[in-house]
Design a protein around this motif. Structure first.
Motif: not given
Length: 254
Positions: A147-155
């Protein structure tokens, strides 16, 4: 970056100090085996106790520089619990915090970006049943879409669902992740995961592959039972790995 950090041995509990020594050793071993990606991956360990505190690498240090006292103690939001001159990487903790939140049964999360691991993570087939090493992985394996670089909490919820109760997670187009009840277990799981990927990429460069029957890792095979039982073999090999480190450089203990 200032590397003159005071020892925390007399500051933290004996249990936390031992965890720090083991985690620092794990970082050194990851560097020794060539699995590090400069400073861009992380290994975390949950500190014993009800506070849900964690140890993480001081961001910017190479893995072969990390010591027990330089590890940074943080909470679930990546806030420092003990003052440290070293920065931490909040974005790098997203994956780790997601796993720790969902898996109370584990202590350590180990994540890598190795060439072989990323190469296999980019293959639609995933891990193939072609080596004895892969029997350990296939018995307890999840996959997670990129999902791209994993820096979003919603992942986080999707990461947690992808891992489930497995010991190994292949992050498509990204790399490998293992968990363990101990740091030793997480390391041994990654050793087998990485070996499986190296063998697979080497075998694919040759002739037609032989696939073994899925029953070998799905049924009552001893390898499958070993992994499903929590990877109890890490503690067996760990002392020899520490002796290896001590022969080379025991500064990780400081």
């Amino acid at each position: 970056m200032n590397m003159n950090i005071a020892s925390l041995k007399e500051v933290v509990s004996a249990e936390e100090w031992q965890l720090r020594v083991d985690l620092a050793a794990c970082y050194r071993l990851v560097a020794l085996y060539g699995w590090s990606d400069l400073v861009f991956t992380h290994i975390t360990a949950r500190v014993p106790g009800p506070e849900h505190h964690f140890l993480i690498n001081p961001y910017g240090l190479m893995f072969d520089e990390i010591t027990a006292s330089s590890l940074v103690k943080i909470d679930g939001q990546c806030n420092k619990i003990i003052d440290s001159p070293f920065p931490v990487n909040p974005a790098g903790f997203v994956i780790h915090s997601a796993v720790h939140e969902a898996r109370e049964d584990i202590t350590c999360v180990l994540h890598t970006h190795t060439r072989a691991g990323v190469a296999v993570s980019a293959q639609k087939c995933g891990i193939l049943p072609i080596s004895q090493q892969s029997t350990f992985i296939l018995a307890s394996l999840g996959y997670h879409d990129y999902e791209g670089v994993a820096f979003r909490a919603d992942e986080k919820p999707r990461l947690q669902k992808s891992l489930g109760h497995a010991s190994h997670l292949m992050l498509h187009n990204h790399g490998l992740l293992t968990v363990g009840k101990t740091i030793a277990d997480a390391f041994l799981n990654m050793y087998r995961f990485e070996s499986t990927c190296q063998i697979q990429t080497a075998a694919q460069a040759g002739g037609e592959l032989i696939h073994y029957d899925a029953q070998i890792y799905q049924g009552d095979d001893s390898a499958a039972q070993y992994v499903r039982g929590g990877g109890t073999g890490g503690g067996f090999v760990w002392p020899s790995l520490l002796r290896k480190l001590d022969r080379l450089d025991n500064s990780y203990k400081h």
